[in-house]
Design an enzyme around this catalytic site. Structure first.
Site, mmCIF file in Angstrom:
data_model
loop_
_atom_site.group_PDB
_atom_site.id
_atom_site.type_symbol
_atom_site.label_atom_id
_atom_site.label_comp_id
_atom_site.label_asym_id
_atom_site.label_seq_id
_atom_site.Cartn_x
_atom_site.Cartn_y
_atom_site.Cartn_z
ATOM 1 N N ASP A 21 0.704 -1.263 -0.024
ATOM 2 C CA ASP A 21 -0.021 0.413 0.156
ATOM 3 C C ASP A 21 0.898 1.398 0.082
ATOM 4 O O ASP A 21 1.987 0.966 0.377
ATOM 5 C CB ASP A 21 -1.049 -0.167 1.441
ATOM 6 C CG ASP A 21 -2.173 0.663 1.227
ATOM 7 O OD1 ASP A 21 -2.328 1.341 0.451
ATOM 8 O OD2 ASP A 21 -2.284 1.263 2.015
ATOM 9 N N HIS A 73 2.020 3.777 -8.934
ATOM 10 C CA HIS A 73 1.668 1.778 -9.445
ATOM 11 C C HIS A 73 3.349 1.382 -10.121
ATOM 12 O O HIS A 73 3.431 0.321 -9.961
ATOM 13 C CB HIS A 73 0.476 1.774 -10.430
ATOM 14 C CG HIS A 73 -0.490 1.916 -9.507
ATOM 15 N ND1 HIS A 73 -1.300 1.999 -7.599
ATOM 16 C CD2 HIS A 73 -1.628 3.367 -9.698
ATOM 17 C CE1 HIS A 73 -1.771 2.377 -7.800
ATOM 18 N NE2 HIS A 73 -2.672 2.710 -8.419
ATOM 19 N N ARG A 91 -12.499 2.642 -8.077
ATOM 20 C CA ARG A 91 -11.534 2.772 -8.252
ATOM 21 C C ARG A 91 -11.674 3.546 -9.478
ATOM 22 O O ARG A 91 -12.340 2.752 -10.944
ATOM 23 C CB ARG A 91 -9.756 3.263 -8.234
ATOM 24 C CG ARG A 91 -9.939 2.405 -6.499
ATOM 25 C CD ARG A 91 -8.410 2.432 -6.602
ATOM 26 N NE ARG A 91 -7.337 1.893 -5.280
ATOM 27 C CZ ARG A 91 -6.070 1.974 -5.028
ATOM 28 N NH1 ARG A 91 -5.479 2.502 -5.560
ATOM 29 N NH2 ARG A 91 -6.178 1.707 -3.774
ATOM 30 N N LEU A 146 10.689 -20.662 -4.271
ATOM 31 C CA LEU A 146 9.706 -19.485 -3.472
ATOM 32 C C LEU A 146 8.494 -19.958 -4.056
ATOM 33 O O LEU A 146 8.300 -20.231 -5.340
ATOM 34 C CB LEU A 146 10.480 -18.560 -3.452
ATOM 35 C CG LEU A 146 9.666 -17.059 -3.429
ATOM 36 C CD1 LEU A 146 9.156 -17.390 -1.729
ATOM 37 C CD2 LEU A 146 10.127 -15.535 -3.792
ATOM 38 N N SER A 171 -8.111 -4.153 5.737
ATOM 39 C CA SER A 171 -8.369 -4.357 3.700
ATOM 40 C C SER A 171 -9.127 -5.995 3.339
ATOM 41 O O SER A 171 -8.876 -5.556 2.060
ATOM 42 C CB SER A 171 -7.135 -3.129 3.267
ATOM 43 O OG SER A 171 -7.268 -2.189 3.686
HETATM 44 C C1 IPE Z 1 -5.415 -2.722 0.040
HETATM 45 O O1 IPE Z 1 -5.092 -1.289 -0.304
HETATM 46 C C2 IPE Z 1 -5.111 -3.737 -1.234
HETATM 47 C C3 IPE Z 1 -4.272 -3.291 -1.793
HETATM 48 C C4 IPE Z 1 -3.108 -2.929 -1.502
HETATM 49 C C5 IPE Z 1 -3.509 -4.008 -3.628
HETATM 50 P P1 IPE Z 1 -5.417 -0.285 -0.274
HETATM 51 O O2 IPE Z 1 -5.365 1.107 -0.361
HETATM 52 O O3 IPE Z 1 -7.389 -0.915 -1.130
HETATM 53 O O4 IPE Z 1 -7.265 -0.286 1.414
HETATM 54 P P2 IPE Z 1 -7.505 0.781 1.807
HETATM 55 O O5 IPE Z 1 -9.062 0.861 0.651
HETATM 56 O O6 IPE Z 1 -6.973 1.724 1.550
HETATM 57 O O7 IPE Z 1 -8.478 -0.481 2.738
HETATM 58 C C1 IPE Z 2 -1.850 0.794 -3.477
HETATM 59 O O1 IPE Z 2 -1.231 1.658 -3.306
HETATM 60 C C2 IPE Z 2 -2.183 -0.391 -4.746
HETATM 61 C C3 IPE Z 2 -3.652 -1.042 -4.897
HETATM 62 C C4 IPE Z 2 -4.019 -0.454 -4.156
HETATM 63 C C5 IPE Z 2 -3.337 -1.661 -6.343
HETATM 64 P P1 IPE Z 2 -2.406 2.661 -2.873
HETATM 65 O O2 IPE Z 2 -3.129 2.675 -4.500
HETATM 66 O O3 IPE Z 2 -3.281 2.163 -2.674
HETATM 67 O O4 IPE Z 2 -2.345 3.672 -2.408
HETATM 68 P P2 IPE Z 2 -2.803 4.623 -2.003
HETATM 69 O O5 IPE Z 2 -2.914 4.173 0.022
HETATM 70 O O6 IPE Z 2 -3.703 5.511 -2.107
HETATM 71 O O7 IPE Z 2 -1.574 5.804 -1.075
HETATM 72 MG MG MG Z 3 -3.991 2.336 -0.751
#
Ligand code: IPE
Ligand code: IPE
Ligand code: MG
Length: 246
Positions: free
Chosen positions: A21, A38, A72, A132, A197
């Site tokens: 995240d 990303h 999203r 792995l 999450s």
């Molecule tokens: C959790 O992160 C999902 C992934 C890392 C793939 P999110 O950014 O989607 O989680 P929330 O929305 O903050 O809980």
């Molecule tokens: C995690 O990073 C990647 C996915 C959930 C796919 P985020 O995109 O959630 O990044 P933040 O949490 O908005 O910074």
């Molecule tokens: Mg996030």
């Protein structure tokens, strides 16, 4: 075990899972758009795979896309799907050379045909590798995982091949995504949030949790080592007393 030997017996995780995240916030901090984060996050994936290989971690489960991430903006989802395809085509050969077995957990039926084919090819190519296990959670949800297992058992009860009373935790576990893997030892979340999450809800029962403020694109081998060092000093009590388990 006396206190001296306890302090020297360090725990080593076999199965580590990571909620990757913080990509969006990492990009925003740099004045860039979220998808830039990303793309940069691929670095974190390479670093964590490389660290796992060097440190004999048996299973690395990475949360790449949750069942809720479809909510999203469409454009961001599109970039994530393209990135998934790109990474599969650029990394799979290298993973195979490193004896990595790649698997995808989650409901892949919602992905486009090309991505589904790429996933199947990557899984088939690396199927017999015994290094792995790299488990990628894509369109995965912990509740979905438990629900699937429940439905599979309910079907058998309906058919009459299973009695309700026969169902126990081990049986339900056999129908979840991580059934054939070692128990989850350590769950890491980057990006500063302290929540699960909807990740591995069933499997997290006795996992150790580690939260770091580091955004995913900055998560390198040193950052992974810090998590492993932190885990090494824990005492896993499983409901017992410290004296019982030491
Ligand atoms: C959790 O992160 C999902 C992934 C890392 C793939 P999110 O950014 O989607 O989680 P929330 O929305 O903050 O809980
Ligand atoms: C995690 O990073 C990647 C996915 C959930 C796919 P985020 O995109 O959630 O990044 P933040 O949490 O908005 O910074
Ligand atoms: Mg996030």
């Amino acid at each position: 075990m006396n206190s001296e030997s306890q302090s020297t017996s360090k725990l080593v995780p076999q199965h580590v899972a990571i909620i990757m995240d913080g990509n969006g916030r990492w990009a925003k901090k740099k004045g860039k758009i979220r998808t830039f984060g990303h793309r940069a996050g691929v670095k974190g994936v390479r670093a964590s795979v490389s660290f796992s290989l060097k440190n004999n971690i048996k299973v690395l489960t990475l949360f790449a896309f949750s069942s809720e991430n479809w909510n999203r903006p469409q454009e961001e989802v599109g970039v994530l799907m393209e990135l998934f395809k790109m990474v599969l085509s650029s990394e799979v050969k290298k993973l195979h050379k490193n004896n990595v077995k790649l698997r995808v957990i989650g409901d892949t039926s919602r992905f486009d045909k090309k991505l589904v084919a790429q996933i199947q090819d990557a899984e088939a190519l690396t199927e017999n590798n015994d290094g792995l296990i790299l488990n990628i959670a894509a369109n995965y949800g912990g509740r979905w995982d438990i629900l699937n297992a429940t439905k599979a058992l309910a079907e058998q009860v309906k058919e009459g091949s299973l009695e309700c009373e026969q169902i126990d935790e081990a049986m339900l576990n056999r129908y979840t995504c991580c059934a054939d893997l070692p128990e989850l030892d350590l769950l890491i979340r980057t990006g500063g949030e302290t929540r699960i999450s909807n990740f591995l809800l069933w499997q997290v029962a006795y996992a150790e949790l580690y939260f770091t403020d580091t955004y995913w694109p900055d998560f390198n081998e040193d950052a992974f080592q810090l998590a492993i060092d932190n885990f090494a000093d824990r005492q896993r009590r499983y409901g017992m007393t410290g004296e019982q388990v030491s």
